[in-house]
Each structure stands twice: as structure tokens, then as C-alpha cells.
Enzyme design. Structure first.
Site, short mmCIF file in Angstrom:
data_model
loop_
_atom_site.label_atom_id
_atom_site.label_comp_id
_atom_site.label_asym_id
_atom_site.label_seq_id
_atom_site.Cartn_x
_atom_site.Cartn_y
_atom_site.Cartn_z
N CYS A 32 15.85 35.38 -30.32
CA CYS A 32 14.49 35.69 -30.75
C CYS A 32 14.39 35.39 -32.24
CB CYS A 32 14.16 37.15 -30.47
SG CYS A 32 15.21 38.31 -31.40
N HIS A 94 19.40 45.37 -36.94
CA HIS A 94 18.99 46.62 -36.30
C HIS A 94 18.36 47.61 -37.27
CE1 HIS A 94 22.63 44.93 -34.36
NE2 HIS A 94 21.86 45.00 -33.30
N HIS A 148 22.33 54.12 -30.64
CA HIS A 148 22.07 52.70 -30.90
C HIS A 148 21.75 52.52 -32.39
CE1 HIS A 148 20.06 48.79 -30.92
NE2 HIS A 148 20.73 48.54 -29.81
N GLU A 150 19.73 50.73 -34.03
CA GLU A 150 18.31 50.72 -34.37
C GLU A 150 17.74 52.14 -34.40
OE1 GLU A 150 14.01 49.36 -32.60
OE2 GLU A 150 15.76 48.17 -32.00
N SER A 248 21.52 46.12 -26.20
CA SER A 248 20.54 46.90 -25.44
C SER A 248 19.61 46.00 -24.65
CB SER A 248 19.73 47.79 -26.38
OG SER A 248 18.69 48.45 -25.70
N ASN A 249 19.07 44.96 -25.28
CA ASN A 249 18.10 44.13 -24.57
C ASN A 249 18.73 43.36 -23.43
OD1 ASN A 249 18.21 41.00 -25.35
ND2 ASN A 249 18.85 42.17 -27.13
#
Length: 336
Positions: A32, A94, A148, A150, A248-249
Site C-alpha cells: 500500500c 505503525h 499491536h 499501531e 494484522s492486515n
């Protein structure tokens, strides 16, 4: 949108032709804009300042990317006390708690913040709802996964106690805030779109006055990649998501594939981790990649498949992406 190609190795040795395997490539997939920007920050820092450049935490959650940057002179650390006094340090995509840049400034470290701009947007939302701790302050419920980076970074933008983490729908159903009329919610950017919608619906039902983001916190790339997997899953005997276990994604893509009709879905970091026996009986294979997985890993897998099968490849593109984020601060001019 669908594009179809046939990829078959030529056979002139009399050996029986390969079995045909239909391959559905989800699009968009892989890097991304936030990941691409973070990697460029490290590469440009190495070019400008020379090795070593220190990076706090994995710049993105993909070992192939991390190892590639290590080979160029990046050194990955978990805390700033591992960075020497004259070091250059990059913060990962993150995001980090406010205490981290404050510590870097105290030590006079030159630091570059590679936090994804969409994560920074969530940070600003949290600060807006906190309102400086004054009379307009709202208690913030953050939808995300405990531990996480983030989530740690976002919760670390505010004083302890200002944010409560909501991990799942059950926690949304049972939380008992001190003042139900003064709440706001934010979300981690890499969650399941469907799971998050369920949690938000629960919170809005229980707390009608809760405030949310003006625009969705789950990032465009997470949403697009999940929609692309939903498009291929019903036709797939197996969906392989290329990505790291701590991404995670990538984990959410595997879950989305399972929920959307794929007979089976697996997370595979890269080709060498693939157990070829999982392809027995598979006639249609779906392939996607997490937002931190380079396209080279997808092509490596497709090439290996072509050595064992006659491939009929279809690109299933649900959304075109052309987003680009500028480099931060001292490096911004490099985009011109």
C-alpha cells in the site's frame, strides 16, 4: 475487471502434460502507499546519511522487506536505548507513542517519522476527542488488537486512562464507561471491515451519543484488499495469502477468505514456506498478498506453480489504486 492469461512451460521431452490449475489473482494486493512510503524513508535515509540507519521496530511487518533493508545497512531495534548518541533513527509505519520522539529529542537523535499518514489521522482524531483533558473531553474507545504496535502507538498519544481498548464484539457489549454520554471511538487501520462494523453497531446501539470519525479509520488499502479477496474466495478451493504471521492486515485477509466461501485459506510468508501437499485436489487457487508483502513474492510463487501446472491466470481487479504519500520532513524534497 478480469484479465486472463495461460502460463504453461513448454514440454518437448514426451512427459505427460501438466495438470491445469486455474489461478485467481486478487487485485489490488501487496504494498500500500503507507508501506511504500515507509520503505522509501529508510532507503533515502541510508542514501543520504549512510549506514547504519536504525529503525525502531520492523518498518513493516514482513521479514523479506526487513532482511532486504538490513542488507543495505539498516539496523532494527525495539527501543531507543539501543541507538547510539549520534545515530539516525526511523520510526516504523505503525506509529509510536508520544514518549518516543520526546526521548529522541532529549537525546538529540536525528529521527525520521515513517508513520503512515492514515495512522497519523487516527492520532489526530484521538487528540481532538481528548480536547486537552478539558470539559469537552470524551473518553475514547479504541477498536483494535491488544499489543499491536499501531494500537500501542495510538493509545500512547494520550495520558494513561484516556483510551480503553475494545478487542472484540463481546467487549463492546459489556464495557461500562463512567459517562456513557461523553464517548468517542477510533479504530486500528488494519482490521476486518465486517468485524469492525459489527463492533461499531454495538457501540452506537448502546451509546447513542458516541462520536466517531468523520471518515472511516480502516484504511483504503485494507478495505480494497479485503474486497478483492471476497471477489475470488467463492470460486476458490484454496486461497493463499502471502504475508507474515505478525501482519494484522494479512491475517484479516485469510479470515475474510474463509468467511467469504473459500474451502480453505492459508497464510504463507513466502514460497519456501509453502507445503505443496495443500494443493492436492485444488482446481482453482486464489492468491492475494498483505499490504506489507512485496509483489515479488507473488510472482515467485506463480513462477513456481508454473513449473508444476499449466496455469490459467485471471486477474480480478476490484479497485485501481494510485495513491502516493510524500516523504516526511527532511526527506520531503526527494519526491519533487
Amino acid at each position: 475487471m478480469s484479465e486472463q492469461t495461460t502460463f504453461a512451460p513448454s514440454r518437448t521431452d514426451g512427459v505427460e502434460a501438466h495438470k491445469t490449475l486455474r489461478v485467481l489473482l486478487a487485485g489490488p494486493r501487496g504494498f500500500c502507499a503507507g508501506v511504500d512510503r515507509a520503505i522509501r524513508v529508510v532507503e533515502e535515509a541510508l542514501r543520504r546519511y549512510g549506514a547504519p540507519v536504525y529503525v525502531r521496530h520492523e518498518i513493516v511487518h514482513n521479514r523479506t522487506v526487513v532482511e532486504g533493508l538490513e542488507a543495505k545497512g539498516a539496523i532494527f531495534v525495539e527501543e531507543l536505548d539501543e541507538v547510539p548518541e549520534d545515530g539516525h533513527v526511523v520510526f516504523s509505519a505503525h506509529g509510536v507513542p508520544k514518549a518516543v520522539p520526546a526521548e529522541a529529542q532529549r537525546r538529540n537523535l536525528l529521527y525520521l517519522d515513517a508513520t503512515c499518514p492514515l495512522v497519523s489521522k487516527v492520532h489526530r482524531e484521538a487528540e481532538r476527542h481528548f480536547a486537552g483533558g478539558g470539559p469537552d473531553q470524551r473518553h475514547i474507545l479504541m477498536i483494535g488488537h491488544a499489543g499491536h504496535p499501531e494500537v500501542v502507538g495510538t493509545m500512547g498519544q494520550l495520558p494513561p486512562g484516556a483510551v480503553t481498548l475494545i478487542n472484540d464484539a463481546e467487549e463492546a457489549r459489556t464495557i461500562q464507561p463512567e459517562d456513557p454520554t461523553k464517548l468517542a471511538f477510533i479504530t486500528q487501520t488494519t482490521l476486518s471491515v465486517d468485524d469492525t462494523a459489527e463492533i461499531v453497531d454495538i457501540l452506537r446501539s448502546r451509546f447513542p451519543l458516541i462520536e466517531g470519525p468523520k471518515r472511516e479509520d480502516i484504511c483504503y488499502a485494507t478495505t480494497n484488499r479485503q474486497e478483492a479477496v471476497k471477489a475470488i474466495a467463492p470460486e476458490s478451493d484454496l486461497v493463499i495469502v502471502i504475508g507474515s504471521p505478525n501482519s494484522s492486515n494479512s491475517q484479516r485477509l485469510r479470515e475474510v477468505a474463509e468467511r467469504s466461501g473459500a474451502r480453505r485459506a492459508l497464510l504463507v510468508p513466502k514460497l519456501e514456506n509453502l507445503d505443496w501437499s495443500v494443493l492436492e485436489g485444488v482446481e482453482t487457487l486464489g492468491i492475494s498478498a498483505g499490504a506489507s508483502a512485496p509483489e515479488s513474492l507473488v510472482q515467485e510463487m506463480v513462477t513456481a506453480l508454473a513449473g508444476k501446472y499449466t496455469l490459467k491466470i485471471e486477474e480480478r481487479i476490484v479497485k485501481e489504486e494510485n495513491i502516493n504519500f510524500r516523504l516526511p520532513g527532511p526527506l520531503a524534497g526527494e519526491d519533487d
